[in-house]
Design a protein around this motif. Structure first.
Motif, mmCIF file in Angstrom:
data_model
loop_
_atom_site.group_PDB
_atom_site.id
_atom_site.type_symbol
_atom_site.label_atom_id
_atom_site.label_comp_id
_atom_site.label_asym_id
_atom_site.label_seq_id
_atom_site.Cartn_x
_atom_site.Cartn_y
_atom_site.Cartn_z
ATOM 1 N N UNK A 111 -55.412 -4.843 -8.400
ATOM 2 C CA UNK A 111 -54.451 -5.953 -7.923
ATOM 3 C C UNK A 111 -53.946 -6.343 -9.088
ATOM 4 N N UNK B 170 -54.924 -12.214 -10.354
ATOM 5 C CA UNK B 170 -55.374 -12.136 -8.900
ATOM 6 C C UNK B 170 -56.532 -13.261 -8.792
ATOM 7 N N UNK B 171 -57.378 -13.404 -9.662
ATOM 8 C CA UNK B 171 -58.638 -14.228 -9.440
ATOM 9 C C UNK B 171 -57.972 -15.726 -9.733
ATOM 10 N N UNK C 182 -56.270 -16.838 -6.595
ATOM 11 C CA UNK C 182 -57.042 -17.181 -5.556
ATOM 12 C C UNK C 182 -57.666 -18.575 -5.733
ATOM 13 N N UNK C 183 -58.401 -18.646 -7.168
ATOM 14 C CA UNK C 183 -58.872 -19.962 -7.345
ATOM 15 C C UNK C 183 -57.979 -21.273 -7.355
ATOM 16 N N UNK D 185 -57.632 -22.133 -3.317
ATOM 17 C CA UNK D 185 -58.791 -22.509 -2.776
ATOM 18 C C UNK D 185 -58.744 -23.963 -2.382
ATOM 19 N N UNK E 50 -58.778 -22.322 7.948
ATOM 20 C CA UNK E 50 -58.122 -21.892 9.003
ATOM 21 C C UNK E 50 -58.639 -22.211 10.472
ATOM 22 N N UNK F 55 -67.926 -24.404 -7.634
ATOM 23 C CA UNK F 55 -66.756 -23.703 -7.149
ATOM 24 C C UNK F 55 -66.506 -22.344 -7.977
ATOM 25 N N UNK F 56 -66.527 -22.639 -9.307
ATOM 26 C CA UNK F 56 -66.268 -21.694 -10.289
ATOM 27 C C UNK F 56 -66.970 -20.480 -10.215
ATOM 28 N N UNK G 117 -67.208 -18.878 -7.497
ATOM 29 C CA UNK G 117 -66.470 -18.000 -6.905
ATOM 30 C C UNK G 117 -65.513 -16.954 -7.518
ATOM 31 N N UNK G 118 -65.242 -17.300 -8.752
ATOM 32 C CA UNK G 118 -64.316 -16.538 -9.473
ATOM 33 C C UNK G 118 -65.154 -15.013 -9.847
ATOM 34 N N UNK H 34 -65.116 -13.062 -6.853
ATOM 35 C CA UNK H 34 -63.669 -12.214 -6.831
ATOM 36 C C UNK H 34 -63.405 -11.382 -7.853
ATOM 37 N N UNK I 61 -62.544 -7.624 -6.102
ATOM 38 C CA UNK I 61 -61.285 -7.785 -5.882
ATOM 39 C C UNK I 61 -60.511 -6.276 -5.776
ATOM 40 N N UNK J 120 -55.311 -9.707 0.496
ATOM 41 C CA UNK J 120 -56.164 -9.637 -0.215
ATOM 42 C C UNK J 120 -56.773 -11.267 -0.626
ATOM 43 N N UNK J 121 -55.645 -11.802 -1.036
ATOM 44 C CA UNK J 121 -55.892 -13.154 -1.455
ATOM 45 C C UNK J 121 -56.174 -14.040 -0.253
ATOM 46 N N UNK K 92 -59.820 -13.614 0.704
ATOM 47 C CA UNK K 92 -60.759 -14.279 -0.340
ATOM 48 C C UNK K 92 -60.706 -15.700 0.124
ATOM 49 N N UNK K 93 -59.697 -16.411 0.403
ATOM 50 C CA UNK K 93 -60.022 -17.752 0.715
ATOM 51 C C UNK K 93 -60.552 -17.881 2.169
ATOM 52 N N UNK K 94 -60.093 -16.970 3.201
ATOM 53 C CA UNK K 94 -60.778 -17.273 4.478
ATOM 54 C C UNK K 94 -62.444 -17.188 4.048
ATOM 55 N N UNK L 247 -64.128 -17.823 1.643
ATOM 56 C CA UNK L 247 -64.486 -19.011 0.926
ATOM 57 C C UNK L 247 -64.605 -20.321 1.869
ATOM 58 N N UNK L 248 -63.627 -20.251 2.697
ATOM 59 C CA UNK L 248 -63.728 -21.443 3.820
ATOM 60 C C UNK L 248 -64.874 -21.149 4.783
ATOM 61 N N UNK L 249 -65.100 -19.971 4.896
ATOM 62 C CA UNK L 249 -66.333 -19.542 5.954
ATOM 63 C C UNK L 249 -67.657 -19.280 5.317
#
Lengths: 172, 185
Positions: free
Chosen positions: A60, A64-65, A68-69, A72, A78, B18-19, B21-22, B25, B29, B50-51, B54-56, B58-60
């Motif tokens: 990608x 990319x990272x 996304x961050x 967030x 959703x 939260x960081x 998560x990076x 990813x 990725x 793809x982005x 990753x958000x979905x 994270x939220x779930x």
């Protein structure tokens, strides 16, 4: 043109993937060496495997990272309400509202009913006091149902149409 | 019990970091993007899908039950999200029977590496999204049939059969391409 059977095709792939045991593998190798069609097909399948040797992961974009961050916190959570289902539910609620309102105007719910609890056949040992009787107005009941439907329709409208719409506008 | 190297990261994220998560990813990725790209066949759309995945995820994250590997769960989200994108964009599935192969004449030989990739992509484009993804995951050698099945939402036996059929179709297609090349030499 003669072709090998599907079972032989599958066996060739199992052979290529190393899924046959030693005895079966040896027997199949003998079969291949004596069968031109099998040998040709094996070469074709090997060519496919060779093509995939170049297969590598796609990469990608470099940021990319970070992207996304960044999203967030801003991305809307959703929703379990899909727009399609929400719209269908909304149509259903509104149709029900319309039908009830139409029936209401015809006066079908204008009658009242009186419920007298003293008419119940409970033994006197349990009931020593006089129970109240009350009157139910059909019109009032229907009005309450209509009111609840309006509240439901508003919630559905908000969750499935208004909120996603304004969230998209905020992101744009 | 599966020992998932992603679990410590997940614990940190759920604890409010939260960081972390990076890092997750970064680990996933490429695969996530590859899956999206195999389905969508379009780089900007694959990047977006793809982005979004990753958000979905994270939220779930709280709903991830740790019975499977995190990567399997994540790639399932990527697969479903990409399929949704595909449907939204009304891209019609091309079956192997009705796809027109466009042959081009080039000076270099067929078996040059770039040509190999080109013909592989051409042949792969004729498969449907699920078969293309399953085949790519299979040849990337990272996933078992069970994991591919979990990602694509199919039974393991079905995945095996579909991968077999897809390889056979590719072999047939490659034969046609090679014959055509030989005739045009």
């Amino acid at each position: 043109m003669k072709r090998i059977s599907q079972a032989q095709e599958d066996k060739l792939l199992d052979y290529l993937d190393g899924n046959l045991d030693a005895i079966a593998e040896k027997q199949f190798e003998d079969e291949i060496s004596s069968n031109v069609l099998l040998k040709t097909r094996l070469e074709e399948l090997l060519a496919v495997n060779a093509l995939f040797q170049n297969l590598s992961l796609e990469q990608p974009s470099k940021n990319f990272t970070e992207q996304v961050m960044m999203k967030l916190d801003t991305a809307p959570a959703s929703s379990a309400w899909s727009i399609r289902n929400g719209v269908l539910l909304l149509i259903g609620v509104l149709a029900a509202l319309g039908a009830i309102s139409l029936l209401l105007t015809t006066g079908i719910f204008d009658s009242t009913a009186t419920i007298n609890l003293n008419q119940s056949e409970l033994p006197n040992k349990i009931l020593r006091e006089q129970l109240p009787s009350f009157t139910l107005s059909g019109k009032l009941m229907i009005n309450i149902i209509i009111l609840l439907n309006i509240v439901l329709a508003w919630i559905v409208l908000d969750r499935t149409i208004l909120r996603p719409y304004f969230q998209r506008r905020m992101q744009a | 019990m599966i020992i998932d190297p992603d679990l410590p990261f997940i614990d940190r994220i759920l604890a409010g970091e939260q960081n972390a998560y990076a890092e997750l990813i970064g680990r996933h990725k490429s695969y996530a993007y590859t899956i999206a790209f195999k389905i969508l066949q379009n780089r900007p759309e694959a990047e977006e899908a793809a982005q979004d995945s990753f958000i979905k995820a994270y939220q779930n994250l709280k709903t991830f039950n740790r019975e499977a590997r995190f990567s399997t769960w994540l790639y399932r989200i990527v697969f479903n999200t990409s399929i949704s994108y595909k449907r939204k964009n009304n891209k019609v599935f091309q079956s192997i029977e009705n796809t027109v192969v466009i042959y081009t004449q080039e000076g270099e030989g067929l078996l040059e590496k770039t040509d190999k990739t080109k013909y592989l992509n051409l042949a792969m484009a004729k498969l449907n999204e699920a078969d293309r993804t399953a085949l790519s995951l299979f040849y990337l050698d990272e996933f078992s049939l069970e994991e591919i099945a979990a990602i694509t939402g199919m039974q393991a036996n079905t995945v095996k059969v579909r991968i077999h059929r897809a390889r056979q179709r590719l072999a047939d297609e490659l034969k046609v391409i090679l014959n055509h090349e030989a005739l045009t030499l």
